[in-house]
Motif scaffolding. Structure first.
Motif, mmCIF file in Angstrom:
data_model
loop_
_atom_site.group_PDB
_atom_site.id
_atom_site.type_symbol
_atom_site.label_atom_id
_atom_site.label_comp_id
_atom_site.label_asym_id
_atom_site.label_seq_id
_atom_site.Cartn_x
_atom_site.Cartn_y
_atom_site.Cartn_z
ATOM 1 N N VAL A 272 3.073 -5.085 -10.921
ATOM 2 C CA VAL A 272 1.706 -4.712 -10.564
ATOM 3 C C VAL A 272 0.956 -4.200 -11.788
ATOM 4 C CG1 VAL A 272 0.251 -3.126 -9.231
ATOM 5 C CG2 VAL A 272 2.224 -4.227 -8.154
ATOM 6 N N PHE A 273 1.483 -3.187 -12.452
ATOM 7 C CA PHE A 273 0.786 -2.553 -13.570
ATOM 8 C C PHE A 273 0.759 -3.403 -14.844
ATOM 9 C CE2 PHE A 273 2.218 1.342 -11.168
ATOM 10 C CZ PHE A 273 0.954 1.663 -10.699
ATOM 11 N N SER A 274 1.630 -4.389 -14.942
ATOM 12 C CA SER A 274 1.684 -5.194 -16.169
ATOM 13 C C SER A 274 0.401 -5.985 -16.414
ATOM 14 C CB SER A 274 2.868 -6.166 -16.106
ATOM 15 O OG SER A 274 2.754 -7.036 -14.985
ATOM 16 N N SER A 275 -0.388 -6.201 -15.374
ATOM 17 C CA SER A 275 -1.642 -6.945 -15.540
ATOM 18 C C SER A 275 -2.809 -6.039 -15.931
ATOM 19 C CB SER A 275 -1.996 -7.681 -14.240
ATOM 20 O OG SER A 275 -2.191 -6.758 -13.173
ATOM 21 N N SER A 276 -2.590 -4.731 -15.958
ATOM 22 C CA SER A 276 -3.641 -3.777 -16.318
ATOM 23 C C SER A 276 -3.728 -3.611 -17.829
ATOM 24 C CB SER A 276 -3.377 -2.409 -15.678
ATOM 25 O OG SER A 276 -3.399 -2.488 -14.268
ATOM 26 N N THR A 277 -4.926 -3.314 -18.326
ATOM 27 C CA THR A 277 -5.113 -3.032 -19.745
ATOM 28 C C THR A 277 -4.628 -1.610 -20.030
ATOM 29 O OG1 THR A 277 -7.332 -2.119 -19.460
ATOM 30 C CG2 THR A 277 -7.148 -4.507 -19.773
#
Length: 304
Positions: A272-277
């Motif tokens: 989930v968080f891997s796509s966040s900047t």
């Protein structure tokens, strides 16, 4: 009439007058040279005195000016810091996951929607409400959430409803876990006050296999609309601070399974968080302080 030539006497008088003029001119030039010399040698000192100081005072004045400049620079830096701290980031849209109980999925053939139950509006979400009053054990966590409008200079949003939910210290979600199917703890809704804030009292979530430790959040325009997931204006997740995760999992009772799970995941590898900047991850991570014995308190700003 016969024109007479000038006499030698006349020539002498004229020469005498010209000599006087030359003497006066030379005297004025001499006086000007003296004045110029005075200005060069003593004028600067006279100017300093006229401005109010000796050479020592000039040094003091220079120091004061430097101090003033430093103070101005410091003030500018403070203003810049204040401006930066007032900036806000739009929270990314994240999945509500498999355990939201917001009307988007079913459990045992029935739609699961805790939002439709009257007891869901509360600040302390550690206990179940309704037929059960079981309290979820774990390290206490008090979290204040500020909701802001990123399109309006980070203006706070009052009157909005925030629904949060997360797993217990064993990594299970109430209303879904086999042994906590009839519990509804660690879920709650609150309405933002005039400061755009709500404060929830809960426990520190565990780290279960395959996911970085997190808390889910849904934002609704009003409590009236906070009845089903399709009305949400934002669905996102919060990432728990890594250092505090390590401290809690290594030292608190009941979190032993989280130690191995946490060692295998980061925000960069989480699905989930891997796509966040980097900026989004920073905005999605609460600022916490405290300890395992007394619990943690913290804040986070959610931008929509």
């Amino acid at each position: 009439m016969t024109r007479q030539r000038p006499s030698d006497h006349d020539h002498g008088l004229q020469n005498h007058l010209e000599a006087i003029v030359r003497q006066q001119r030379e005297q004025r030039l001499s006086e000007r040279r003296q004045m110029l010399g005075w200005l060069i040698s003593g004028g600067a000192a006279a100017t300093l005195v006229a401005c109010g100081g000796s050479s020592d005072e000039s040094s003091s004045s220079s120091t004061s000016s430097s101090s003033s400049s430093s103070s101005s620079s410091s003030s500018s830096s403070s203003s810049s810091s204040s401006s930066a701290s007032a900036s806000c980031v739009v929270d990314p849209v994240e999945t509500n996951g498999p355990y939201p109980s917001d009307g988007s999925n079913s459990v045992n053939g029935s739609v699961s929607n805790v939002l439709s139950e009257s007891g869901i509006v509360r600040s302390d979400i550690r206990s179940s409400f309704g037929s059960s009053t079981t309290t979820a054990p774990g390290v206490p966590l008090q979290l204040t959430i500020t909701l802001v409008n990123t399109n309006s200079s980070c203006a706070v949003l009052s009157g909005y409803a925030l629904y949060i939910w997360h797993c217990n210290r064993s990594g299970e979600y109430s209303l879904y876990g086999s042994d906590i199917l009839h519990e509804n703890y660690l879920r709650g809704v609150q309405v933002t006050d005039s400061n755009g804030q709500v404060t929830f009292t809960t426990i520190f979530p565990a780290c279960y296999s395959g996911r970085y430790p997190h808390i889910h959040i849904e934002v609704y325009r009003s409590l009236t609309e906070a009845t089903i997931y399709s009305n949400a204006v934002l669905t996102s997740q919060m990432a728990m601070p890594s250092a505090i995760c390590s401290t809690v999992f290594d030292n608190a009772t009941g979190y032993s399974a989280s130690v191995t799970n946490f060692a295998a995941v980061t925000t960069s590898t989480d699905n989930v968080f891997s796509s966040s900047t980097a900026a989004q991850i920073a905005a999605q991570t609460p600022s916490l302080s405290g300890d395992v014995t007394n619990g943690y308190t913290g804040t986070i700003t959610v931008g929509i």
